[in-house]
Design a protein around this motif. Structure first.
Motif, mmCIF file in Angstrom:
data_model
loop_
_atom_site.group_PDB
_atom_site.id
_atom_site.type_symbol
_atom_site.label_atom_id
_atom_site.label_comp_id
_atom_site.label_asym_id
_atom_site.label_seq_id
_atom_site.Cartn_x
_atom_site.Cartn_y
_atom_site.Cartn_z
ATOM 1 N N THR A 170 0.827 -1.209 0.000
ATOM 2 C CA THR A 170 0.000 0.000 0.000
ATOM 3 C C THR A 170 0.860 1.259 0.000
ATOM 4 N N THR A 171 2.110 1.158 0.487
ATOM 5 C CA THR A 171 2.978 2.331 0.545
ATOM 6 C C THR A 171 3.981 2.376 -0.600
ATOM 7 N N THR A 172 4.262 1.233 -1.207
ATOM 8 C CA THR A 172 5.207 1.145 -2.320
ATOM 9 C C THR A 172 4.470 0.544 -3.505
ATOM 10 N N PRO A 173 4.528 1.184 -4.656
ATOM 11 C CA PRO A 173 3.797 0.633 -5.802
ATOM 12 C C PRO A 173 4.429 -0.669 -6.303
ATOM 13 N N ILE A 174 3.807 -1.787 -5.978
ATOM 14 C CA ILE A 174 4.271 -3.104 -6.416
ATOM 15 C C ILE A 174 3.158 -3.704 -7.268
ATOM 16 N N ASP A 175 3.501 -4.058 -8.497
ATOM 17 C CA ASP A 175 2.506 -4.583 -9.426
ATOM 18 C C ASP A 175 2.157 -6.040 -9.174
ATOM 19 N N LEU A 176 3.155 -6.853 -8.861
ATOM 20 C CA LEU A 176 2.916 -8.280 -8.771
ATOM 21 C C LEU A 176 3.835 -8.907 -7.732
ATOM 22 N N VAL A 177 3.273 -9.840 -6.981
ATOM 23 C CA VAL A 177 4.037 -10.558 -5.964
ATOM 24 C C VAL A 177 3.971 -12.048 -6.290
ATOM 25 N N LEU A 178 5.133 -12.698 -6.336
ATOM 26 C CA LEU A 178 5.178 -14.152 -6.445
ATOM 27 C C LEU A 178 5.090 -14.710 -5.036
ATOM 28 N N VAL A 179 4.147 -15.599 -4.812
ATOM 29 C CA VAL A 179 3.935 -16.151 -3.475
ATOM 30 C C VAL A 179 4.102 -17.666 -3.539
ATOM 31 N N ASP A 180 5.034 -18.173 -2.743
ATOM 32 C CA ASP A 180 5.238 -19.625 -2.650
ATOM 33 C C ASP A 180 4.118 -20.198 -1.803
ATOM 34 N N LEU A 181 3.461 -21.237 -2.283
ATOM 35 C CA LEU A 181 2.347 -21.849 -1.552
ATOM 36 C C LEU A 181 2.802 -22.485 -0.247
ATOM 37 N N GLU A 182 4.103 -22.764 -0.135
ATOM 38 C CA GLU A 182 4.644 -23.413 1.064
ATOM 39 C C GLU A 182 5.428 -22.433 1.942
ATOM 40 N N LEU A 207 3.699 -24.022 -11.614
ATOM 41 C CA LEU A 207 4.643 -24.922 -10.967
ATOM 42 C C LEU A 207 5.963 -24.189 -10.790
ATOM 43 N N LYS A 208 6.683 -24.530 -9.726
ATOM 44 C CA LYS A 208 7.966 -23.879 -9.470
ATOM 45 C C LYS A 208 8.979 -24.160 -10.562
ATOM 46 N N ASP A 209 8.853 -25.286 -11.252
ATOM 47 C CA ASP A 209 9.820 -25.613 -12.300
ATOM 48 C C ASP A 209 9.386 -25.130 -13.687
ATOM 49 N N THR A 210 8.437 -24.208 -13.741
ATOM 50 C CA THR A 210 8.024 -23.612 -15.015
ATOM 51 C C THR A 210 9.216 -22.878 -15.613
ATOM 52 N N SER A 211 9.359 -22.956 -16.911
ATOM 53 C CA SER A 211 10.497 -22.317 -17.571
ATOM 54 C C SER A 211 10.483 -20.808 -17.313
ATOM 55 N N PRO A 212 11.661 -20.193 -17.332
ATOM 56 C CA PRO A 212 11.727 -18.738 -17.135
ATOM 57 C C PRO A 212 10.887 -17.968 -18.161
ATOM 58 N N GLU A 213 10.877 -18.428 -19.404
ATOM 59 C CA GLU A 213 10.103 -17.742 -20.440
ATOM 60 C C GLU A 213 8.606 -17.808 -20.146
ATOM 61 N N ALA A 214 8.130 -18.989 -19.748
ATOM 62 C CA ALA A 214 6.707 -19.150 -19.429
ATOM 63 C C ALA A 214 6.336 -18.367 -18.172
ATOM 64 N N THR A 215 7.258 -18.316 -17.214
ATOM 65 C CA THR A 215 7.004 -17.539 -15.994
ATOM 66 C C THR A 215 6.890 -16.057 -16.322
ATOM 67 N N ARG A 216 7.795 -15.563 -17.169
ATOM 68 C CA ARG A 216 7.720 -14.153 -17.583
ATOM 69 C C ARG A 216 6.393 -13.858 -18.274
ATOM 70 N N ALA A 217 5.983 -14.744 -19.157
ATOM 71 C CA ALA A 217 4.711 -14.557 -19.866
ATOM 72 C C ALA A 217 3.543 -14.553 -18.884
ATOM 73 N N ALA A 218 3.588 -15.438 -17.879
ATOM 74 C CA ALA A 218 2.518 -15.480 -16.872
ATOM 75 C C ALA A 218 2.501 -14.204 -16.048
ATOM 76 N N VAL A 233 0.851 -17.396 -7.628
ATOM 77 C CA VAL A 233 1.249 -18.427 -6.673
ATOM 78 C C VAL A 233 2.112 -19.472 -7.371
ATOM 79 N N LEU A 234 3.181 -19.874 -6.686
ATOM 80 C CA LEU A 234 4.057 -20.933 -7.170
ATOM 81 C C LEU A 234 3.950 -22.137 -6.246
ATOM 82 N N THR A 235 3.930 -23.333 -6.832
ATOM 83 C CA THR A 235 3.834 -24.547 -6.033
ATOM 84 C C THR A 235 4.599 -25.676 -6.706
#
Length: 182
Positions: free
Chosen positions: A19-31, A77-88, A55-57
């Motif tokens: 709320t105090t810093t403009p952050i567009d997206l947060v990756l959250v580990d399910l664990e 999934l945590k093992d998603t390729s870097p390219e697919a993660t960027r696209a997501a 969310v990553l799991t």
């Protein structure tokens, strides 16, 4: 993008930071170890509607639906390729929802359903109350080796790899009478 990405290790103050810093997206580990990931996603959605969460799991399970209902923009999934993660990340930032195929099965209710025996349910219930193997054996009048065998079966059936995950499963699932589907 303002700030493209912020990785969270479960800081309970993250929604306040967003709320105090403009952050567009947060990756959250399910664990997450420090805070419940679903609660974090829910708080982000309520307190910081302009901050999206992805969310990553390692193993999609029943929590996928809960995370999406809580406000996650997607599950990968945590093992998603870097390219697919960027696209997501870009897709979720733009307001789309992204699910890996394994997570989509959980959202659509097409996942493999698990049936626990009465004894497995009993062991899971006592374990989730914090009992060690000796205490489970005493309460259920079983041998300790039998308890270890039941716990090993629960690990396989529920696709988890720790007692903490078993307890979390019990806390979230509606474990009822013998024969229920979990």
């Amino acid at each position: 993008f303002r700030r493209v990405l912020f990785r969270s290790d479960g800081d309970a103050d993250l929604p306040r930071l967003c709320t105090t810093t403009p952050i567009d997206l947060v990756l959250v580990d399910l664990e997450l170890a420090r805070i419940d990931a679903i609660d974090l996603v829910r708080r982000l959605a309520l307190e910081c509607p302009s901050t999206r969460s992805l969310v990553l799991t390692s193993n999609p399970d029943w929590r996928v639906r809960t995370a999406m209902i809580a406000g996650a923009g997607g599950v990968l999934l945590k093992d998603t390729s870097p390219e697919a993660t960027r696209a997501a990340v870009v897709s979720v930032h733009l307001g789309d929802q992204v699910l890996c195929s394994e997570a989509a099965r959980w959202v659509l209710g097409e996942h493999r359903q698990v049936r626990l025996t009465k004894r497995e349910s009993d062991v899971l219930r006592v374990l989730s109350e914090g009992a060690d193997n000796a205490e489970i054996a005493r309460q259920l009048q079983l041998g300790q080796k039998t308890v270890r065998n039941y716990i090993s079966r629960l690990y396989r059936k529920l696709d988890v790899d720790s007692r903490a995950q078993l307890a979390r499963y019990m806390a979230r699932a509606e474990v009822g009478a013998h024969g229920n589907t979990y």
